[in-house]
Design a protein around this motif. Sequence first.
Motif, PDB file in Angstrom:
ATOM      1  N   ILE A 211      31.476 -12.525  70.985  1.00  0.00           N
ATOM      2  CA  ILE A 211      30.691 -10.466  70.044  1.00  0.00           C
ATOM      3  C   ILE A 211      32.078 -10.498  70.911  1.00  0.00           C
ATOM      4  O   ILE A 211      31.740  -9.633  70.067  1.00  0.00           O
ATOM      5  CB  ILE A 211      30.229 -10.504  71.170  1.00  0.00           C
ATOM      6  CG1 ILE A 211      27.946 -11.926  70.153  1.00  0.00           C
ATOM      7  CG2 ILE A 211      28.669  -9.485  71.030  1.00  0.00           C
ATOM      8  CD1 ILE A 211      26.722 -11.592  71.100  1.00  0.00           C
ATOM      9  N   LEU A 212      32.542  -9.872  72.044  1.00  0.00           N
ATOM     10  CA  LEU A 212      32.730  -8.889  72.409  1.00  0.00           C
ATOM     11  C   LEU A 212      34.116  -9.298  71.687  1.00  0.00           C
ATOM     12  O   LEU A 212      35.106  -7.907  71.510  1.00  0.00           O
ATOM     13  CB  LEU A 212      33.358  -9.551  73.828  1.00  0.00           C
ATOM     14  CG  LEU A 212      32.231  -8.495  74.874  1.00  0.00           C
ATOM     15  CD1 LEU A 212      32.558  -9.091  76.678  1.00  0.00           C
ATOM     16  CD2 LEU A 212      31.431  -7.466  75.188  1.00  0.00           C
ATOM     17  N   THR A 213      34.574 -10.917  71.399  1.00  0.00           N
ATOM     18  CA  THR A 213      35.426 -11.148  70.485  1.00  0.00           C
ATOM     19  C   THR A 213      36.186 -10.203  69.414  1.00  0.00           C
ATOM     20  O   THR A 213      36.869  -9.459  68.805  1.00  0.00           O
ATOM     21  CB  THR A 213      36.409 -12.344  70.753  1.00  0.00           C
ATOM     22  OG1 THR A 213      36.767 -12.773  72.194  1.00  0.00           O
ATOM     23  CG2 THR A 213      37.497 -12.060  69.470  1.00  0.00           C
ATOM     24  N   PHE A 214      34.928 -10.242  68.776  1.00  0.00           N
ATOM     25  CA  PHE A 214      34.481  -9.903  66.863  1.00  0.00           C
ATOM     26  C   PHE A 214      34.357  -8.312  67.097  1.00  0.00           C
ATOM     27  O   PHE A 214      35.224  -8.065  66.218  1.00  0.00           O
ATOM     28  CB  PHE A 214      32.778 -10.698  67.004  1.00  0.00           C
ATOM     29  CG  PHE A 214      32.385  -9.699  65.640  1.00  0.00           C
ATOM     30  CD1 PHE A 214      32.866 -10.775  64.577  1.00  0.00           C
ATOM     31  CD2 PHE A 214      31.591  -8.563  65.532  1.00  0.00           C
ATOM     32  CE1 PHE A 214      32.124 -10.216  63.224  1.00  0.00           C
ATOM     33  CE2 PHE A 214      31.354  -8.150  64.213  1.00  0.00           C
ATOM     34  CZ  PHE A 214      31.817  -9.107  63.087  1.00  0.00           C
ATOM     35  N   LEU A 215      33.565  -7.473  68.267  1.00  0.00           N
ATOM     36  CA  LEU A 215      33.824  -5.884  67.955  1.00  0.00           C
ATOM     37  C   LEU A 215      35.697  -5.897  67.940  1.00  0.00           C
ATOM     38  O   LEU A 215      35.892  -4.372  68.056  1.00  0.00           O
ATOM     39  CB  LEU A 215      32.550  -5.570  69.522  1.00  0.00           C
ATOM     40  CG  LEU A 215      31.230  -5.985  69.366  1.00  0.00           C
ATOM     41  CD1 LEU A 215      30.460  -5.423  70.796  1.00  0.00           C
ATOM     42  CD2 LEU A 215      30.898  -5.645  67.912  1.00  0.00           C
ATOM     43  N   ILE A 216      35.504  -5.948  69.323  1.00  0.00           N
ATOM     44  CA  ILE A 216      37.127  -5.728  69.671  1.00  0.00           C
ATOM     45  C   ILE A 216      38.140  -5.940  68.491  1.00  0.00           C
ATOM     46  O   ILE A 216      38.747  -5.592  68.054  1.00  0.00           O
ATOM     47  CB  ILE A 216      37.787  -6.308  70.949  1.00  0.00           C
ATOM     48  CG1 ILE A 216      37.461  -5.460  72.249  1.00  0.00           C
ATOM     49  CG2 ILE A 216      39.306  -6.055  71.197  1.00  0.00           C
ATOM     50  CD1 ILE A 216      37.791  -6.758  73.197  1.00  0.00           C
TER      51      ILE A 216
END
Length: 284
Positions: free
Chosen positions: A74-79
């Motif tokens: 999720i963090l990678t997706f948002l960034i």
Amino acid sequence: MARRAAAPARPLGDDFSFVSPVVKYVLFFFNLLFWMISMVMVAVGVYARLLKHAEAAMACLAVDPAILLIVVGILTFLITFCGCVGSLRENICLLQTFSACLTVVFLLQLAAGVLGFVFSDRARGKVSEIINGAIVHYRDDLDLQNLIDFGQKEFSCCGGVSYKDWSQNMYFNCTATNPSRERCSVPFSCCLHDANQTVINTMCGHGMQDKGYLEASAFIYTNGCIDKLVNWIHSNLFLLGGITLGLALPQLVGIILAQLLINQIRDQIKLQLYNQQHRADPWY
């Protein structure tokens, strides 16, 4: 003969752009790749999580690999979403968010590495705490069970400090009141395996906690995994350094490309303002 007055500098044409298509689309496809990887990570994590029983899911959230995969995904997706849209739409706000997030992640990784090296004793204690927690929930989570079995086989070890650590698990506990058939046993991944053995004896660790170190060492690995892991790290520092560099390099490339594109977009905005001012000038 009088000299002619110098002609005023003419603004650059509308077709000129400071924004380099190479920088823009390299950054876009760079983020698109990791954006797709992040979606796969989240999908795999959610799928693995849904396969677990509800009671097992609540029992070991802190050590569940599926939860870790979902959070990182999720963090990678948002960034990377900010990087993709920001580069494609030439949006300074999104690009700054992308660059700032990557910088924070990079600094956190750097700080974790430095603190882990400086406070190695505390880091060892934290690793011991994580391993003991995983031992407690060994039978509650199939993914965790497979991960522990893989580690014990690869490092030829058993438990955290010694094979007797498995008494922390309710199924392997050595107390007289334990009704489990696996009482005083250790997982089969602790057992010494013969290379010529075709069928794995999953009961090879039965009753091993009742035996002393010397007697048990004829059947299972008696050394703990913490010491084995520390020794492996010390003997593979160059490999770990290469992996760390491989993880840090894409982040640095992303930060540099984002900052370069931000500066180009700002120059382009200044150019457009300059052209608008000159078009409004009646003497132009």
